[in-house]
Every structure is written in structure tokens, then in C-alpha cells.
Design an enzyme around this catalytic site. Structure first.
Site, PDB file in Angstrom:
ATOM      1  N   HIS A 299      33.047  45.703  43.721  1.00  0.00           N
ATOM      2  CA  HIS A 299      33.697  44.253  43.423  1.00  0.00           C
ATOM      3  C   HIS A 299      32.676  43.367  43.040  1.00  0.00           C
ATOM      4  O   HIS A 299      31.545  43.520  43.602  1.00  0.00           O
ATOM      5  CB  HIS A 299      34.742  44.088  44.591  1.00  0.00           C
TER       6      HIS A 299
ATOM      7  N   ILE B 175      34.864  43.045  37.214  1.00  0.00           N
ATOM      8  CA  ILE B 175      34.388  41.866  36.683  1.00  0.00           C
ATOM      9  C   ILE B 175      35.486  40.762  36.137  1.00  0.00           C
ATOM     10  O   ILE B 175      36.468  41.283  35.409  1.00  0.00           O
ATOM     11  CB  ILE B 175      33.821  42.160  35.109  1.00  0.00           C
TER      12      ILE B 175
ATOM     13  N   SER C 145      34.970  37.021  37.148  1.00  0.00           N
ATOM     14  CA  SER C 145      34.282  35.537  36.663  1.00  0.00           C
ATOM     15  C   SER C 145      33.563  35.573  35.513  1.00  0.00           C
ATOM     16  O   SER C 145      33.690  34.420  34.868  1.00  0.00           O
ATOM     17  CB  SER C 145      33.338  35.352  38.119  1.00  0.00           C
TER      18      SER C 145
ATOM     19  N   ASP D 181      44.912  44.253  42.183  1.00  0.00           N
ATOM     20  CA  ASP D 181      43.676  43.988  42.658  1.00  0.00           C
ATOM     21  C   ASP D 181      43.878  43.382  44.131  1.00  0.00           C
ATOM     22  O   ASP D 181      44.762  42.514  44.278  1.00  0.00           O
ATOM     23  CB  ASP D 181      43.042  43.147  41.840  1.00  0.00           C
TER      24      ASP D 181
ATOM     25  N   GLY E  30      33.148  35.467  42.727  1.00  0.00           N
ATOM     26  CA  GLY E  30      33.046  34.135  42.240  1.00  0.00           C
ATOM     27  C   GLY E  30      31.718  34.082  41.568  1.00  0.00           C
ATOM     28  O   GLY E  30      31.069  34.881  41.203  1.00  0.00           O
TER      29      GLY E  30
END
Ligand code: G3H
Ligand code: 13P
Ligand code: ZN
Length: 331
Positions: free
Chosen positions: A233, A277, A279, A94, A191
């Protein structure tokens, strides 16, 4: 000694993405940093019969060590097959930030790499991405590139504001790089604090409602590269349920806002075929650990709080696959 991902039981993203585009769903890409997260992903995607992309970020490599994570992922495939799950599993780097890092991941058995040149000038992004693609394709490894910048914390890079992907660039970028999938910026960000409160409105319960994703840009991109695999993202929804559990058990998360699940569901009906995914998983794990420790302050066995966290994360993953990604039953 280099090893091919095929020997480890991984697949690249080619077939996953063509099925996702034709079937109007998206493949979930979940980040992992430790055993409990990885087990929850494998069990959640195995039980819901979903294809899955396991993701290793730069933060994960610093925390847990790249070699360790790659062997954990190999073990995870074996665990899945032992349990009778035959869903396709890819291992992705990533936000790879250099050619050498991509090469090292490919040599150690990753089946997809992301080369994130989105912070570079356009021509430099093309040159770096094309170089990675040339090496990766010799090993039948697929490559994700990125155009446009997401706001928020992306590994060590902090971008103050989003720079939306310019649709006029995508066709040229894809043609010149020969990349297999493209991450775009249409209003998501990394975030748990994706929007400032002043960017949001409030619903009748006082919950912050973020501005909608830029579906107009997505549509424009699709017109220019029809059928090409698009990646989103920063797609955590920051579910109020888990933010509340954290705050009710000693945490202090203020004005955390994510991407509403209906918007993500809508996006997966287009050529968006990978949704990242991270956070949301972190929030679930923290919520359950805080809850258990508050309820049982005498507890000191990590299995007694990591176990419930793992179980809840598995449930979240099944819920996402069934109701948000639409990937359940599509393995
Ligand atoms: O790209 C963003 C991911 O959530 C990874 O973040 O580097 O803190 O693990 P990280
Ligand atoms: P979130 O922070 O929204 O989970 O995004 C994760 C991501 O994009 C990883 O590459
Ligand atoms: Zn990301």
C-alpha cells in the site's frame, strides 16, 4: 439479489498474482472516485495491455456511493471490451473494516476484498480475517489481509507512525486465516506526505530523498512464505513534476515526498504482486485542473478541465505500468 463478479466480467486475483510472481512484475491497483479517473485507468491499462485492480475505498463510498461505484465499474468493463481491450480487471474493496461490509461488496459483485484488521490485536485480526475468508471463498472471491501498520491517513484512521510487519507472524497469520494475499508495512505510507523533511536527506538539486524501504524485512517475509502474494500500500511516488505544477498554479503543497520509483521497481521483482496507487492520480488531476483554470480563467465547462486531467492521468498510468510496475504487455 446477490450477483457474482463473474457475470459482470471481473476476475479474482488468483491468476493475476501467480503470473505476477512468476513474471517479476506487479499488478497495479488504482483507486477511483469518479468517471474521469475510472476512464483513465481503463484506457491506460487497456492501451498498455496490463492487468488491473480497480479499488473502492471508504472515502470513495462516502463520496460517490457504493452502488454507484459498482455500476460504474461494471460499465467500465463493458467500455474496455467495446474498445477491444481484453485485459483482466478485478474490482477490490480497499481497506474494508468489517465483515458486513465485505459481505455486502461480495454480494454486489466485487471480485476481491481487503479486510484490514491491522489496527486490531493480532488474534482479533486473525479471527476477523478468517471469518471474511470463509465467506469470500464460498463465492470464489479472493481476500487481502494486512499485518503491520502504515503511517499516514488510511481512510478515516490516522496512524502517527509505521509499525513494520513482524516477519515472525506472517506464516502463522497466512496459515490460520487462509488469506490469498498479504499487505505488509516496510516503510510506505498513505498520502502525499510520506516522510517528514527531517527523515530525509537532500540531493544536489535540494530535492528531499526519503529513507529506503525495508527490503530486509521483505526478504525475511519472503523466506517464511515463499511464493505468497505480497501487497504494498502507500506506493505513490509523489512526482515533483506534478507537485510543481500545483504550486506554480496557486497550490501550496509543502515538503510532499513519496516512494522513489526505482525502489518500487525493485520491490516488484520480489513476491510483491500488487502495488496500490491513489495519491499520484489525485496529484495529476489537481495539477491539470489548476493549470487549465489558471491559463483560461474564463472557462466554466467542467469538460474543458476534467478532460485534460483525464488525459494526463491516462499517460501517468501507462508510464507506471511500463516503467514501475512492469505490468505493461502482461495482460
Ligand atoms: O487507503 C487510502 C486510499 O488512498 C483511500 O483514501 O478513503 O480518502 O479515498 P480515501
Ligand atoms: P498512496 O496514498 O501512496 O497512493 O496509497 C494508496 C493506497 O495504499 C490505497 O490503499
Ligand atoms: Zn492502502
Amino acid at each position: 439479489m446477490a450477483v457474482s463478479y463473474k457475470e459482470l466480467g471481473f476476475v479474482n486475483t488468483k491468476e493475476m498474482f501467480s503470473k505476477a510472481i512468476n513474471g517479476n512484475f506487479a499488478v497495479p491497483a488504482y483507486n477511483f472516485n469518479n468517471m474521469e479517473q475510472l476512464q483513465a485507468i481503463i484506457d491506460g491499462c487497456g492501451e498498455s495491455n496490463s492487468p488491473v485492480i480497480l479499488q473502492v475505498s471508504s472515502g470513495a463510498r462516502k463520496y460517490a456511493n457504493q452502488t454507484m461505484l459498482r455500476y460504474m465499474a461494471e460499465g467500465a468493463v463493458k467500455m474496455a471490451r467495446d474498445k477491444g481491450y481484453y485485459n483482466p480487471i478485478a474490482l477490490n474493496l480497499d481497506h474494508g473494516d468489517s465483515y458486513d461490509l465485505c459481505v455486502s461488496c461480495i454480494e454486489s459483485g466485487f471480485s476481491n476484498v481487503m479486510i484490514d484488521g491491522s489496527h486490531l490485536p493480532y488474534e482479533e485480526n486473525i479471527a476477523l480475517t478468517a471469518k471474511v475468508v470463509e465467506y469470500a471463498h464460498k463465492h470464489d472471491v479472493t481476500v487481502e489481509g494486512e499485518l503491520g501498520v502504515l503511517a499516514g491517513i488510511e481512510d478515516d484512521v490516522v496512524a502517527a507512525k509505521s509499525i513494520y510487519t513482524q516477519p515472525e507472524e506472517v506464516e502463522d497469520f497466512v496459515k490460520k486465516t487462509n488469506v490469498d494475499s498479504l499487505a505488509i508495512s516496510i516503510g510506505t505510507s498513505h498520502g502525499a506526505y510520506k516522510f517528514k523533511p527531517e527523515q530525509c536527506t537532500k540531493d544536489e538539486k535540494g530535492v528531499l530523498v526519503p529513507p529506503p524501504l525495508r527490503f530486509d524485512i521483505l526478504e525475511e517475509i519472503e523466506k517464511r512464505i515463499p511464493g505468497f502474494a505480497i501487497v504494498l500500500h502507500g506506493s505513490s511516488s509523489v512526482l515533483p513534476k506534478y507537485v510543481d505544477i500545483i504550486n506554480d498554479n496557486g497550490g501550496a503543497l509543502k515538503a510532499a515526498v513519496g516512494i522513489p520509483e526505482e525502489q518500487l521497481r525493485k520491490a516488484t521483482k520480489s513476491s510483491v504482486c500488487k502495488v496500490n496507487i491513489d495519491s499520484d492520480g489525485r496529484l495529476v488531476v489537481t495539477a491539470l485542473i489548476r493549470q487549465v483554470l489558471k491559463q483560461k480563467p474564463e472557462e466554466f465547462d467542467p469538460r474543458k478541465y476534467l478532460g485534460p486531467a483525464r488525459e494526463e492521468l491516462k499517460k501517468l498510468i501507462i508510464q507506471k505500468n511500463e516503467n514501475v510496475l512492469g505490468s505493461a504487455g502482461k495482460a
